[in-house]
Scaffold this active site. Structure first.
Site, PDB file in Angstrom:
ATOM      1  N   SER A  15      -4.258 -10.578  -4.818  1.00  0.00           N
ATOM      2  CA  SER A  15      -5.793 -10.379  -4.726  1.00  0.00           C
ATOM      3  C   SER A  15      -6.476 -10.671  -5.815  1.00  0.00           C
ATOM      4  CB  SER A  15      -5.785  -8.806  -4.339  1.00  0.00           C
ATOM      5  OG  SER A  15      -5.404  -8.555  -3.225  1.00  0.00           O
ATOM      6  N   CYS A  43      -0.654  -6.582  -2.019  1.00  0.00           N
ATOM      7  CA  CYS A  43      -1.517  -6.122  -0.989  1.00  0.00           C
ATOM      8  C   CYS A  43      -1.395  -6.738   0.520  1.00  0.00           C
ATOM      9  CB  CYS A  43      -3.159  -6.061  -1.443  1.00  0.00           C
ATOM     10  SG  CYS A  43      -4.068  -5.472  -0.489  1.00  0.00           S
ATOM     11  N   CYS A  48      -0.651  -2.663   0.926  1.00  0.00           N
ATOM     12  CA  CYS A  48      -1.981  -2.112   1.800  1.00  0.00           C
ATOM     13  C   CYS A  48      -2.075  -2.724   3.258  1.00  0.00           C
ATOM     14  CB  CYS A  48      -3.328  -2.440   0.896  1.00  0.00           C
ATOM     15  SG  CYS A  48      -3.205  -2.808  -0.689  1.00  0.00           S
ATOM     16  N   LYS A  51       1.044  -1.801   5.346  1.00  0.00           N
ATOM     17  CA  LYS A  51       1.140  -0.417   5.314  1.00  0.00           C
ATOM     18  C   LYS A  51       0.072   0.308   6.205  1.00  0.00           C
ATOM     19  CE  LYS A  51      -1.501   1.807   3.225  1.00  0.00           C
ATOM     20  NZ  LYS A  51      -1.499   2.227   1.427  1.00  0.00           N
ATOM     21  N   TYR A 177       1.537   8.069  -4.477  1.00  0.00           N
ATOM     22  CA  TYR A 177       0.843   7.199  -3.260  1.00  0.00           C
ATOM     23  C   TYR A 177       1.948   6.581  -2.327  1.00  0.00           C
ATOM     24  CZ  TYR A 177      -3.647   6.349  -5.799  1.00  0.00           C
ATOM     25  OH  TYR A 177      -4.977   6.475  -6.257  1.00  0.00           O
ATOM     26  N   GLU A 181       2.643   8.338   1.439  1.00  0.00           N
ATOM     27  CA  GLU A 181       2.067   7.468   2.486  1.00  0.00           C
ATOM     28  C   GLU A 181       3.456   7.270   3.766  1.00  0.00           C
ATOM     29  OE1 GLU A 181      -1.644   5.424   0.900  1.00  0.00           O
ATOM     30  OE2 GLU A 181       0.079   4.250   0.835  1.00  0.00           O
ATOM     31  N   ASP A 307      -2.438  -5.450 -11.506  1.00  0.00           N
ATOM     32  CA  ASP A 307      -1.538  -4.655 -12.129  1.00  0.00           C
ATOM     33  C   ASP A 307      -0.669  -5.016 -13.237  1.00  0.00           C
ATOM     34  OD1 ASP A 307      -2.461  -3.333  -9.856  1.00  0.00           O
ATOM     35  OD2 ASP A 307      -0.443  -3.299  -8.716  1.00  0.00           O
ATOM     36  N   ARG A 323     -12.961 -11.362 -10.561  1.00  0.00           N
ATOM     37  CA  ARG A 323     -14.703 -12.066 -10.430  1.00  0.00           C
ATOM     38  C   ARG A 323     -15.432 -12.112 -11.544  1.00  0.00           C
ATOM     39  NH1 ARG A 323     -15.339  -9.939  -4.328  1.00  0.00           N
ATOM     40  NH2 ARG A 323     -14.200 -11.496  -3.439  1.00  0.00           N
ATOM     41  N   HIS A 441     -25.429  14.990  12.911  1.00  0.00           N
ATOM     42  CA  HIS A 441     -24.728  16.126  13.532  1.00  0.00           C
ATOM     43  C   HIS A 441     -24.313  15.340  15.042  1.00  0.00           C
ATOM     44  CE1 HIS A 441     -23.442  20.066  14.416  1.00  0.00           C
ATOM     45  NE2 HIS A 441     -23.972  20.106  15.536  1.00  0.00           N
ATOM     46  N   GLU A 446     -21.090  15.356   7.543  1.00  0.00           N
ATOM     47  CA  GLU A 446     -22.406  16.069   7.243  1.00  0.00           C
ATOM     48  C   GLU A 446     -21.950  17.198   6.381  1.00  0.00           C
ATOM     49  OE1 GLU A 446     -24.161  18.219  10.543  1.00  0.00           O
ATOM     50  OE2 GLU A 446     -22.338  18.240  11.736  1.00  0.00           O
TER      51      GLU A 446
HETATM   52  P1  NDP Z   1       3.032   6.752  -8.433  1.00  0.00           P
HETATM   53  O1  NDP Z   1       3.328   6.667 -10.001  1.00  0.00           O
HETATM   54  O2  NDP Z   1       1.958   7.072  -7.754  1.00  0.00           O
HETATM   55  O3  NDP Z   1       4.286   7.858  -8.171  1.00  0.00           O
HETATM   56  C1  NDP Z   1       5.728   7.728  -8.744  1.00  0.00           C
HETATM   57  C2  NDP Z   1       6.207   9.250  -8.123  1.00  0.00           C
HETATM   58  O4  NDP Z   1       7.763   9.005  -8.596  1.00  0.00           O
HETATM   59  C3  NDP Z   1       5.774  10.372  -8.584  1.00  0.00           C
HETATM   60  O5  NDP Z   1       5.941  11.356  -7.641  1.00  0.00           O
HETATM   61  C4  NDP Z   1       7.037  10.516  -9.834  1.00  0.00           C
HETATM   62  O6  NDP Z   1       6.704  11.735  -9.995  1.00  0.00           O
HETATM   63  C5  NDP Z   1       8.095  10.063  -9.193  1.00  0.00           C
HETATM   64  N1  NDP Z   1       9.044   9.751 -10.091  1.00  0.00           N
HETATM   65  C6  NDP Z   1       9.048   8.928 -11.110  1.00  0.00           C
HETATM   66  N2  NDP Z   1      10.247   8.908 -11.613  1.00  0.00           N
HETATM   67  C7  NDP Z   1      10.961   9.789 -11.075  1.00  0.00           C
HETATM   68  C8  NDP Z   1      12.451   9.938 -11.171  1.00  0.00           C
HETATM   69  N3  NDP Z   1      13.305   9.598 -12.180  1.00  0.00           N
HETATM   70  N4  NDP Z   1      13.094  10.904 -10.324  1.00  0.00           N
HETATM   71  C9  NDP Z   1      12.268  11.563  -9.286  1.00  0.00           C
HETATM   72  N5  NDP Z   1      10.854  11.109  -9.164  1.00  0.00           N
HETATM   73  C10 NDP Z   1      10.293  10.126 -10.113  1.00  0.00           C
HETATM   74  O7  NDP Z   1       4.103   5.765  -7.891  1.00  0.00           O
HETATM   75  P2  NDP Z   1       4.074   4.943  -6.434  1.00  0.00           P
HETATM   76  O8  NDP Z   1       5.184   4.147  -6.491  1.00  0.00           O
HETATM   77  O9  NDP Z   1       3.842   5.836  -5.416  1.00  0.00           O
HETATM   78  O10 NDP Z   1       2.763   3.733  -6.353  1.00  0.00           O
HETATM   79  C11 NDP Z   1       2.477   2.751  -7.468  1.00  0.00           C
HETATM   80  C12 NDP Z   1       1.030   2.684  -7.457  1.00  0.00           C
HETATM   81  O11 NDP Z   1       0.803   1.645  -6.362  1.00  0.00           O
HETATM   82  C13 NDP Z   1       0.169   3.834  -7.262  1.00  0.00           C
HETATM   83  O12 NDP Z   1      -0.133   4.123  -8.893  1.00  0.00           O
HETATM   84  C14 NDP Z   1      -1.220   3.051  -6.984  1.00  0.00           C
HETATM   85  O13 NDP Z   1      -1.913   2.485  -8.165  1.00  0.00           O
HETATM   86  C15 NDP Z   1      -0.622   1.884  -6.120  1.00  0.00           C
HETATM   87  N6  NDP Z   1      -1.015   2.201  -4.633  1.00  0.00           N
HETATM   88  C16 NDP Z   1      -2.185   2.631  -4.050  1.00  0.00           C
HETATM   89  C17 NDP Z   1      -2.080   2.918  -2.988  1.00  0.00           C
HETATM   90  C18 NDP Z   1      -3.595   3.234  -2.347  1.00  0.00           C
HETATM   91  O14 NDP Z   1      -4.511   2.792  -2.900  1.00  0.00           O
HETATM   92  N7  NDP Z   1      -3.602   3.840  -1.227  1.00  0.00           N
HETATM   93  C19 NDP Z   1      -1.158   2.742  -1.764  1.00  0.00           C
HETATM   94  C20 NDP Z   1       0.122   2.560  -2.499  1.00  0.00           C
HETATM   95  C21 NDP Z   1       0.286   2.300  -3.739  1.00  0.00           C
HETATM   96  P3  NDP Z   1       6.087  12.710 -10.695  1.00  0.00           P
HETATM   97  O15 NDP Z   1       4.828  13.157 -10.008  1.00  0.00           O
HETATM   98  O16 NDP Z   1       6.729  13.907 -11.314  1.00  0.00           O
HETATM   99  O17 NDP Z   1       5.617  11.941 -12.336  1.00  0.00           O
END
Ligand code: NDP
Length: 452
Positions: A15, A43, A48, A51, A177, A181, A307, A323, A441, A446
């Site tokens: 993107s 994405c 995205c 998904k 995330y 999801e 990223d 951009r 409404h 709202e």
């Molecule tokens: P996140 O950083 O959001 O979440 C990672 C998860 O993995 C956390 O719950 C973390 O736990 C857990 N974790 C990390 N290490 C371990 C471990 N060793 N053992 C067990 N659990 C662990 O990463 P995602 O992979 O979910 O997403 C990556 C990025 O992608 C997001 O930050 C976002 O920017 C982007 N994204 C955005 C979306 C959207 O806008 N809708 C959709 C999908 C991705 P803890 O919470 O304890 O740290």
């Protein structure tokens, strides 16, 4: 004067890279973009877009039940996973072609292959070498798996879209995330889903009410949770037909579950190693390319966006950074983008969306000067459709003028509603501006203009 093959060489046709390359070319620059995979990036190809199509697909499982409350007698259906998977891949292939045609129309040359730096102005793609006055790195990131026993048997979000068979028993490790999801998607598509997280609830960093409402909604829908587990104790063992996951739970007791597939959704990291950044002397901090607010690296002619810079890892942010780079460097209109007040949505079920500050962050910054307006209700749709689905909406304001610091929502259409409402935060609006807005409404939205 040195002459280069290109004014701008962009590495990565995701993107951010696509937006920057087309904008720079529109200002008259001679631009090439290199991509080692399909054009479109995470994405479009494995993030995205596919998904969201899977989220839509997963909603149909509630359809016959909800419709029956409205007097319809529709037999419950059965998912044809192969048909869904292949339809999504056909759409992804269409978008890949579309993005290639946009590059052609924009006069951006597409070079297929992975890129390595040769020196600060030269890159190699296979055995071809190219020189450029400026280089933009937009290589994105890739899934990260922790170094735990048996993690090689866990798939990542990339493989979720290509599963040969639909897993009837499915586990997710991670509560961010992606994990949240996919737990909702797979449950909606008919799998028995268990989410295993080391935190006490999903979505660390989000507003506490958002986290609680999402998790409560997921539990009500039938998703099973193991929270507060000791993540270092986690192990995956491959059996002949399936996988067994073992771990110590929050009380230190050994637990095990057996599933057909396990998703490691344990974060993403920039994938920088293949680039040989050291050949161009590019500074990397905490495994991300270090940039200033104009996306310039420590090399004045090399920029990085999206990223791979690990600022705010969202598609619209990468596009905006791309951009802004093109406007600044080729459009002679220097500008930076703001990385605060970026709206974001989690397409969990129930859906969550947010803009501005969480209550916790607002309290940390403004103490007792903040005020919270909050409501939780059952949306009208469910009055006949049935089900426990609740909507949570929250407004965080500060000071006597009640300036809006943050908006939080969990529930149906949260992302669509918060996208519009985000304007209040961006424009520095106050509660009175919401009060002065006439309600529509009956809607759920709202509530944001009628909260007392
Ligand atoms: P996140 O950083 O959001 O979440 C990672 C998860 O993995 C956390 O719950 C973390 O736990 C857990 N974790 C990390 N290490 C371990 C471990 N060793 N053992 C067990 N659990 C662990 O990463 P995602 O992979 O979910 O997403 C990556 C990025 O992608 C997001 O930050 C976002 O920017 C982007 N994204 C955005 C979306 C959207 O806008 N809708 C959709 C999908 C991705 P803890 O919470 O304890 O740290």
């Amino acid at each position: 004067m040195t002459s280069f093959d290109y004014d701008l060489f962009v590495i990565g046709a995701g993107s951010g890279g696509l937006a920057a390359s087309k904008s720079a070319a529109a200002f008259g620059a001679k631009v090439a973009i290199a991509e080692g995979d399909l054009v479109g990036g995470t994405c479009v190809i494995r993030g995205c877009v596919p998904k969201k199509l899977m989220v839509y697909a997963s909603h149909f499982s509630h359809f016959s039940q909800e419709a029956s409350g409205y007097g319809w007698n529709i037999p419950a259906g059965k998912l044809d996973w192969h048909k869904l998977r292949d339809a999504i891949q056909t759409e992804v292939a269409r978008l890949n072609k579309l993005h290639i045609s946009f590059l052609e129309k924009s006069n951006v040359e597409l070079i297929s292959g992975f890129v390595k730096f040769v020196d600060a102005h030269t890159v190699a793609v296979g055995d071809r070498k190219f020189t450029a006055e400026r280089i933009l790195i937009a290589v994105g990131g890739e899934a990260f798996k922790p170094n735990l026993v048996g993690m090689e048997y866990a798939i990542t979000s990339k493989e979720m879209f290509l599963l040969p068979e639909f897993p009837q028993r499915f586990a997710v490790i991670g509560g961010g995330y992606i994990g949240t999801e996919f737990a909702g998607i797979m449950h909606g598509l008919g799998a028995d889903v268990t989410q295993i997280i080391r935190n006490h609830s999903v979505l660390k960093g989000f507003d506490t009410d958002v986290r609680a409402s999402v998790q409560e909604g997921m539990v009500n829908r039938g998703i099973k949770f193991h929270t507060g587990i000791d993540s270092n104790s986690l192990k995956i063992v491959k059996n002949e037909q399936d996988l067994t996951i073992t771990f110590n739970d929050v009380d230190g007791n050994a637990q095990q579950i057996t599933v057909d597939e396990v998703l490691a959704a344990t974060g993403r990291k920039p994938n920088l190693a293949p680039l040989s950044l050291e050949k161009a002397g590019i500074e990397v901090v905490n495994n991300a390319i270090a940039v200033q607010k104009d996306s310039c690296t420590n090399q004045p002619h090399i920029y990085a966006i999206g990223d791979c810079t690990d600022r705010v890892n969202l598609t619209p942010v990468a596009i905006a950074e791309g951009r802004a780079f093109a406007d600044t460097v080729y459009g002679h209109t220097p500008r930076f983008i703001s990385h605060s007040n970026i709206p974001s949505a989690v397409f969990s079920q129930p859906e969550a969306a947010t803009v501005g500050l969480s209550e916790e962050k607002a309290r940390e910054l403004y103490g007792d000067h903040i005020k919270i307006y909050k409501t939780k209700f059952r949306p009208m749709f469910y009055s006949l459709a049935g089900g426990e689905s609740k909507t949570m909406m929250k407004l965080i304001v500060v000071g006597e003028e009640e300036r809006v610091l943050g908006l939080q929502m969990v529930g149906k259409d949260a992302a669509e509603i918060i996208q519009g409402m985000a304007l209040v935060v961006t424009m520095g609006g106050c509660k009175k501006d919401l009060d002065n807005t006439m309600a529509m409404h009956p809607t759920a939205a709202e509530e944001f203009v009628t909260m007392r």
